[in-house]
Design an enzyme around this catalytic site. Sequence first.
Site, PDB file in Angstrom:
ATOM      1  CE  LYS A  57      -4.894  -1.267   0.123  1.00 28.91           C
ATOM      2  NZ  LYS A  57      -5.228  -0.956  -0.805  1.00 28.91           N
ATOM      3  CB  SER A 307      -1.367  -8.363  -1.540  1.00 26.16           C
ATOM      4  OG  SER A 307      -1.440  -8.655  -0.314  1.00 26.16           O
TER       5      SER A 307
END
Length: 405
Positions: A57, A307
């Site tokens: 992110k 992720s």
Amino acid sequence: MNDQRIPVTLDAVRHAAKTLSGVARMTALEGSRHLSSLVGAPVHFKCENLQRTGSFKLRGAYTRIAGLSAEERAAGVVAASAGNHAQGVALAASLLGVRATVFMPEGAPLPKIAATRDYGAQVRSYGQVVDETLRAAQEYALATGAVFIHPFDHPDVVAGQGTVGLEILEQCPQVRTILVGIGGGGLAAGVAVAVKGLRPDVKVIGVQAAGAAAYPPSLAAGRPVALESVATMADGMKVGRPGDIPFRIVAELVDEVVTVSEDALSSALLLCLERAKLVVEPAGASPVAALLSRPEAFEGPVVAVLSGGNVDPLLMQSILRHGMAAAGRYLSLRLRLSDRPGALALLLRVLSEVDANVLDIGHVRTDPRLGLAEAEVKLHLETKGPEHCDLVARTLGEAGYTVIR
């Protein structure tokens, strides 16, 4: 890639890579012998769980905030997130000298809240799911003039996330399939833009938790469709509606979107921990869950994007138990035995001989369902897998016990 339907270009992803130079790490690409043997081709992990803030992110958040004007930066930024985007925005804003306010769902993991504060952001709790939290953050932006940093529905955010795709092609030029988890869709969209722009022959497969799978019905309808509810352990995927910008890209460039069960997610997390020695959160383990569920379905070499690795220790404990149960490593059963001295000791001896480890035991002697000279024992055992579970149950039956699984 010149199609006007695609709102993010390869050049934008390349520009984001320059912006992120010295800020985001080029995370490691690690091979998995276990998954490679299952798939019958090389499988690699793209370890974004080892990125700064513990997830991909930061890439999108920094790219977006770095593109703000001086006037916009002076007004501050606001974001909404279950945790990973929150930390990415907090760190990015801190690095760029921008004031940040982050709205997080009321059930967000405490370590993620604490980390967001530690990176310098002011945290406000609101809502049960990310969609509610998003609305609160957008209202705050309108009221204060702060710039809203969307977790996935902005071209700069998508471009930043797409730098993961550029790195994969550099680190594994022979790749044939890339598996990437989907929440709102920013990461999958960005990876698809980068990969399809350079290597249209490489398949990009999106993975969603079955309990929060907004993309399959949206793709079928040809537009983003909101789910009535979401329910999954993967808090990074608790997004009830695809983003407009990611949806357009995913619909055009992503080859397929598949779903995985909660059992598959917990088994994947356990595999990452045991076999790869990697701490991965459920959303981050979704590509591994897809490989475990359908190992024959993906052409190799395969790259699975891990992720994120920000998982609450209490949730990790629960998930590991769930994963071990799903893998047949735990066995829970009840059985009847004679209520006489030494009966329980004899039962434990039988379990010891069959190499079953007793984790918990409950001994019930007074129950209207039991006979006058009966007792019931509830057992929670650690085993070596499904075959061992069957062996334990069969051995107990052969020893004369009535087994209730």
